[in-house]
Design an enzyme around this catalytic site. Structure first.
Site, PDB file in Angstrom:
ATOM      1  N   CYS A 195      -3.533   1.106   6.872  1.00 22.92           N
ATOM      2  CA  CYS A 195      -3.762   0.420   8.146  1.00 22.92           C
ATOM      3  C   CYS A 195      -4.321   1.361   9.208  1.00 22.92           C
ATOM      4  O   CYS A 195      -4.954   0.914  10.168  1.00 22.92           O
ATOM      5  CB  CYS A 195      -2.484  -0.238   8.640  1.00 22.92           C
ATOM      6  SG  CYS A 195      -1.096   0.894   8.849  1.00 22.92           S
ATOM      7  N   GLU A 199     -11.154  -5.977   9.356  1.00 19.69           N
ATOM      8  CA  GLU A 199     -10.536  -4.907   8.566  1.00 19.69           C
ATOM      9  C   GLU A 199     -11.016  -4.973   7.122  1.00 19.69           C
ATOM     10  O   GLU A 199     -10.880  -6.000   6.456  1.00 19.69           O
ATOM     11  CB  GLU A 199      -9.017  -5.016   8.625  1.00 19.69           C
ATOM     12  CG  GLU A 199      -8.304  -3.847   7.980  1.00 19.69           C
ATOM     13  CD  GLU A 199      -6.795  -3.933   8.117  1.00 19.69           C
ATOM     14  OE1 GLU A 199      -6.138  -2.874   8.166  1.00 19.69           O
ATOM     15  OE2 GLU A 199      -6.262  -5.058   8.171  1.00 19.69           O
ATOM     16  N   ASN A 224       0.801  -1.227   0.000  1.00 21.46           N
ATOM     17  CA  ASN A 224       0.000   0.000   0.000  1.00 21.46           C
ATOM     18  C   ASN A 224       0.837   1.282   0.000  1.00 21.46           C
ATOM     19  O   ASN A 224       0.365   2.328  -0.453  1.00 21.46           O
ATOM     20  CB  ASN A 224      -0.992   0.005   1.166  1.00 21.46           C
ATOM     21  CG  ASN A 224      -0.346  -0.205   2.510  1.00 21.46           C
ATOM     22  OD1 ASN A 224       0.742  -0.765   2.616  1.00 21.46           O
ATOM     23  ND2 ASN A 224      -1.020   0.223   3.562  1.00 21.46           N
ATOM     24  N   LYS A 283      12.469  -7.524   1.093  1.00 23.19           N
ATOM     25  CA  LYS A 283      11.569  -8.125   0.110  1.00 23.19           C
ATOM     26  C   LYS A 283      10.370  -7.199  -0.044  1.00 23.19           C
ATOM     27  O   LYS A 283       9.484  -7.166   0.822  1.00 23.19           O
ATOM     28  CB  LYS A 283      11.081  -9.504   0.558  1.00 23.19           C
ATOM     29  CG  LYS A 283      10.266 -10.225  -0.523  1.00 23.19           C
ATOM     30  CD  LYS A 283       9.415 -11.334   0.037  1.00 23.19           C
ATOM     31  CE  LYS A 283       8.060 -10.846   0.464  1.00 23.19           C
ATOM     32  NZ  LYS A 283       7.189 -10.374  -0.668  1.00 23.19           N
ATOM     33  N   PRO A 284      10.292  -6.420  -1.120  1.00 27.71           N
ATOM     34  CA  PRO A 284       9.078  -5.643  -1.356  1.00 27.71           C
ATOM     35  C   PRO A 284       7.942  -6.576  -1.735  1.00 27.71           C
ATOM     36  O   PRO A 284       8.172  -7.728  -2.121  1.00 27.71           O
ATOM     37  CB  PRO A 284       9.468  -4.730  -2.525  1.00 27.71           C
ATOM     38  CG  PRO A 284      10.539  -5.487  -3.246  1.00 27.71           C
ATOM     39  CD  PRO A 284      11.280  -6.264  -2.205  1.00 27.71           C
ATOM     40  N   GLU A 323       4.313  -4.567  12.029  1.00 29.90           N
ATOM     41  CA  GLU A 323       3.295  -3.527  11.860  1.00 29.90           C
ATOM     42  C   GLU A 323       2.176  -4.149  11.034  1.00 29.90           C
ATOM     43  O   GLU A 323       2.332  -4.379   9.833  1.00 29.90           O
ATOM     44  CB  GLU A 323       3.886  -2.308  11.148  1.00 29.90           C
ATOM     45  CG  GLU A 323       2.883  -1.181  10.998  1.00 29.90           C
ATOM     46  CD  GLU A 323       3.224  -0.239   9.851  1.00 29.90           C
ATOM     47  OE1 GLU A 323       2.405   0.649   9.573  1.00 29.90           O
ATOM     48  OE2 GLU A 323       4.283  -0.402   9.227  1.00 29.90           O
ATOM     49  N   LEU A 324       1.037  -4.415  11.686  1.00 33.69           N
ATOM     50  CA  LEU A 324       0.009  -5.231  11.068  1.00 33.69           C
ATOM     51  C   LEU A 324      -1.273  -4.440  10.832  1.00 33.69           C
ATOM     52  O   LEU A 324      -1.237  -3.250  10.593  1.00 33.69           O
ATOM     53  CB  LEU A 324      -0.231  -6.475  11.935  1.00 33.69           C
ATOM     54  CG  LEU A 324       1.046  -7.268  12.268  1.00 33.69           C
ATOM     55  CD1 LEU A 324       0.730  -8.431  13.191  1.00 33.69           C
ATOM     56  CD2 LEU A 324       1.741  -7.747  11.005  1.00 33.69           C
ATOM     57  N   SER A 384      -0.215  -7.950   6.710  1.00 32.81           N
ATOM     58  CA  SER A 384      -1.452  -8.404   7.333  1.00 32.81           C
ATOM     59  C   SER A 384      -1.173  -9.127   8.640  1.00 32.81           C
ATOM     60  O   SER A 384      -0.077  -9.656   8.867  1.00 32.81           O
ATOM     61  CB  SER A 384      -2.209  -9.332   6.382  1.00 32.81           C
ATOM     62  OG  SER A 384      -1.536 -10.571   6.257  1.00 32.81           O
TER      63      SER A 384
END
Length: 482
Positions: free
Chosen positions: A285, A386, A153, A176-177, A251-252, A230
């Site tokens: 997020c 979500e 995102n 790793k993108p 960071e989820l 996620s």
């Protein structure tokens, strides 16, 4: 028509062929156009990248902090020079409006700049010893090789958020993108070469999480894993990292409540509610996932929301007048549409939108209408899970206590919003609202000098600011005697 570019892996400061010949095809979510083909790393490629980073670590970590910062300052200037180019890459692979992509590039600059400016503030301590003449030294040292796993995102900012503090603190870095949006990170890799980064300090391995991400996590070379994505993916990473007792920062997801009290500035609150929900097509997020409005102002607020949501222009994200672009993929679009349809089955009412946009250019991309739902209650799935899409759910509350109770009734704890002029509400909110970051009388958008972190299913650890920078160093205790 120009042939799409093919990208190799970026290891040791150079483009390197993967062991296999498979490639991911990167498509523009607004048009379906093929943008590039990107190498898919295998486990041996990941190991090669990690070993290259490991080899580069001793020399890099021994540099004076300001010397490492100087490399980042040079990188910042190159990012600033290429702002428009990078913004167009972000928009093309992610689908967010170009004006938002420019903001993302600037945020990437601010994140790297904070790390460069503050690396000298990674300070240890001297403590009196327990023996005559003894001193106890607490020293801050880099971990070694840091592995980053990023989400789709914010493809440039999320890489910058991890790259800046990792290398400023003296670590070397392999990222790793996300396989849907690797192009901004690969463009950044090119700029690190121009900035003169020593080979091996920054490496990029592309491909899916099951192979590439897992190999980064389980490798004995990796000492710290920093991941944005996620909640289910975060759980898998934490489980995989446990065998090696790795340090993990996650960071989820989020399910941010947006509370509008009876004394709020309704115009400002409505503007912020729309911005916090529909930015990046709701794929944030920290987005406004649950809008709680005091019953005394509910009708007036709904009227404002209808007008503002109806006025949003959805379309070509490269057009500067566009407010909202497409969803990242057809699968994501179908997920959101399914959640809306299920909400209607549970009793929600569609005020606006609630469907895929079709016809003309819409048929080539993954466009979903900006959606406003009313008659939503806290028991509905759409109020608990979500959405990560352009759906604003409006929920009526009786009073402050009702708003706080419903807001806290969530397994997530990342971000929250409150609009009020009542000091008592604000003072109570600071202790009673259980979220890691709270925006009072403003839209979202964290600052590089803040601390972005959440509770519960929103992750562990955190990013940004001095607290985030501290995560990229370990401590060493020395009992010093003559």
């Amino acid at each position: 028509m120009t042939e799409p570019k093919t990208y190799d892996l970026f290891i040791g400061g150079a483009w390197t062929r993967a062991d296999n010949t498979d490639h991911d095809t990167i498509r523009n979510p607004a048009t379906g156009e093929v943008l590039a083909r990107v190498a898919i790393a295998g486990e041996t490629d990941v190991t090669r990248a990690l070993r290259t980073a490991q080899d580069a670590f001793p020399a890099w970590s021994r540099l004076v902090a300001t010397e490492r910062a100087d490399y980042l300052y040079r990188l910042i200037e190159l990012i600033r020079r290429d702002t428009e180019k990078l913004a167009r890459i972000i928009t093309s692979e992610n689908g967010k409006p170009l004006k938002e992509a420019r903001v993302e590039v600037n945020f990437a600059i601010q994140l790297i700049r904070f790390a460069a400016e503050n690396v000298r503030r990674l300070e240890g301590n001297i403590i009196p010893g327990s023996r005559p003449g003894e001193k106890i030294l607490i020293e801050k040292i880099p971990h070694g090789v840091v592995a980053g796993i990023s989400a789709w995102n914010f493809p440039l900012a999320l890489t910058a958020r991890k790259l800046g503090p990792a290398v400023a603190a003296g670590n070397t870095f392999v990222i790793k993108p996300h396989e849907l949006t690797p192009l901004a990170t690969l463009a950044l890799a090119e700029l690190t070469v121009e900035a003169g980064f020593p080979p091996g300090v920054f490496n990029v391995v592309t491909g899916g999480g099951a192979t590439v991400g897992n190999a980064l996590v389980v490798s004995p070379i990796t000492r710290l894993i920093t991941m944005t994505g996620s909640t289910p993916a975060g759980r898998r990473i934490m489980a995989a990292a446990s065998e090696g007792l790795k340090e993990v920062r996650l960071e989820l997801g989020g399910k941010a409540p947006f509370i509008v009290m009876e004394d709020a500035d309704l115009e400002a609150a409505a503007n912020a509610a729309v911005a916090a929900r529909f930015m990046n097509c709701g794929q944030v997020c920290t987005a406004n996932e649950r809008t709680y409005v005091h019953t005394a102002v509910y009708d007036a607020f709904l009227k404002r929301l209808r007008e503002k949501v109806a006025a949003l222009k959805t379309g070509n994200p490269l057009d500067d007048t566009t407010d909202m672009g497409p969803k990242i993929s057809a699968d994501e679009l179908e997920k959101v549409d399914g959640m809306v349809r299920h909400a209607v089955e549970q009793g929600a009412k569609v005020e606006l939108g609630g469907k895929r946009l079709t016809g003309g250019a819409y048929d080539r991309g993954n466009f979903y209408a900006p959606t406003l739902l009313t008659d939503v209650n806290g028991a509905m799935d759409i109020a608990r899970n979500e959405v990560f899409g352009p759906v604003l759910s409006l929920i009526r509350v009786r009073d402050f206590d009702d708003a706080i109770t419903q807001a806290n009734d969530s397994r997530y704890g990342l971000s929250a919003y409150m609009f009020t002029q009542n000091l008592k509400y604000i003072m109570r909110m600071t202790s009673e609202l259980n979220f890691g970051e709270i925006y009072v009388n403003r839209e979202g958008g964290e600052a590089a000098q803040g601390f972005h972190h959440g509770y519960g299913d929103s992750g562990i650890g955190g990013e940004d600011g001095q607290y985030g920078l501290e995560a990229y160093v370990d401590t060493k205790t020395i009992y010093l005697n003559a």
